[in-house]
Design a protein around this motif. Sequence first.
Motif, PDB file in Angstrom:
ATOM      1  N   LYS A 122     -58.338  30.590  10.387  1.00  0.00           N
ATOM      2  CA  LYS A 122     -58.393  30.466   8.930  1.00  0.00           C
ATOM      3  C   LYS A 122     -57.316  29.521   8.391  1.00  0.00           C
ATOM      4  O   LYS A 122     -57.578  28.738   7.464  1.00  0.00           O
ATOM      5  CB  LYS A 122     -58.243  31.854   8.296  1.00  0.00           C
ATOM      6  N   TYR A 123     -56.117  29.579   8.971  1.00  0.00           N
ATOM      7  CA  TYR A 123     -54.984  28.858   8.398  1.00  0.00           C
ATOM      8  C   TYR A 123     -54.486  27.675   9.230  1.00  0.00           C
ATOM      9  O   TYR A 123     -53.648  26.902   8.751  1.00  0.00           O
ATOM     10  CB  TYR A 123     -53.808  29.813   8.185  1.00  0.00           C
ATOM     11  N   THR A 124     -54.951  27.525  10.457  1.00  0.00           N
ATOM     12  CA  THR A 124     -54.447  26.444  11.309  1.00  0.00           C
ATOM     13  C   THR A 124     -55.594  25.588  11.825  1.00  0.00           C
ATOM     14  O   THR A 124     -56.723  26.043  11.952  1.00  0.00           O
ATOM     15  CB  THR A 124     -53.657  26.997  12.513  1.00  0.00           C
ATOM     16  N   SER A 125     -55.264  24.340  12.121  1.00  0.00           N
ATOM     17  CA  SER A 125     -56.236  23.448  12.752  1.00  0.00           C
ATOM     18  C   SER A 125     -56.084  23.432  14.268  1.00  0.00           C
ATOM     19  O   SER A 125     -56.968  22.978  14.982  1.00  0.00           O
ATOM     20  CB  SER A 125     -56.079  22.025  12.199  1.00  0.00           C
ATOM     21  N   ARG A 126     -54.963  23.913  14.744  1.00  0.00           N
ATOM     22  CA  ARG A 126     -54.720  24.003  16.183  1.00  0.00           C
ATOM     23  C   ARG A 126     -53.676  25.072  16.442  1.00  0.00           C
ATOM     24  O   ARG A 126     -52.711  25.209  15.697  1.00  0.00           O
ATOM     25  CB  ARG A 126     -54.224  22.662  16.737  1.00  0.00           C
ATOM     26  N   TYR A 127     -53.862  25.851  17.508  1.00  0.00           N
ATOM     27  CA  TYR A 127     -52.853  26.837  17.891  1.00  0.00           C
ATOM     28  C   TYR A 127     -52.867  27.021  19.403  1.00  0.00           C
ATOM     29  O   TYR A 127     -53.887  26.847  20.066  1.00  0.00           O
ATOM     30  CB  TYR A 127     -53.092  28.177  17.181  1.00  0.00           C
TER      31      TYR A 127
END
Length: 227
Positions: free
Chosen positions: A167-172
Amino acid sequence: MLNTLFQGLFYTTAITVPQFMLCMASSLVIGLFLAFIYTRQSSYTSSFLITLTMLPAIVCVVIMLVNGNVGTGVAVAGTFSLVRFRSQPGSAREIGTLFLAMGAGLACGMGYLGFALFFTVLMGLLMLILERICTGLSHKMDTEKVLKITIPEDLDYCELFDDIFQKYTSRYENISVKTTNMGSLYKLTYNVTLKGTLLEQQFLDELRCRNGNLEISLSRQEVNHEL
């Protein structure tokens, strides 16, 4: 006159007073120009600006006083350059700017005023251009964070936060897991790229609700490229 500036002023070992004054004036102008360029691109202290302004003139005088022995002059000027950083390490940018000032002062001291001025203007403009490029890159780095989350041992951390990350990141990426507090807690470390810096608080609030309000930290990723 212009041709003389690019060929060198000193055809003999004796330096006349007008030649000395011309070289000193040119090196001081170069120092002021470098100080002005430096104030346009980064934070600074008054002591560093004074040093940057004076350094070309100092190196210029050293080179002229060694009477054309460039090897001796460079050795002495190199000793001067180490004084600023003996007790306090300088950043790569500060060291590079001081070397630029030393190079310009060396050219002035040898009498090549045209080359010194051309070199200084060219490198100053290049510094401004690169600073603009790096400023754009730094905005991207503001979204790249290191996330550390503490969870109790009874939670399965493998896919615990995946929905929040999506929801909040483009990559993790989970880069480490370790136990703490006698094995009763896990500490998870992630490299994450946020979709926007304005979402940090909501991101942390949802993580806090998921991990039972245990410790969470979000910090900027460090790049160890300093010289």
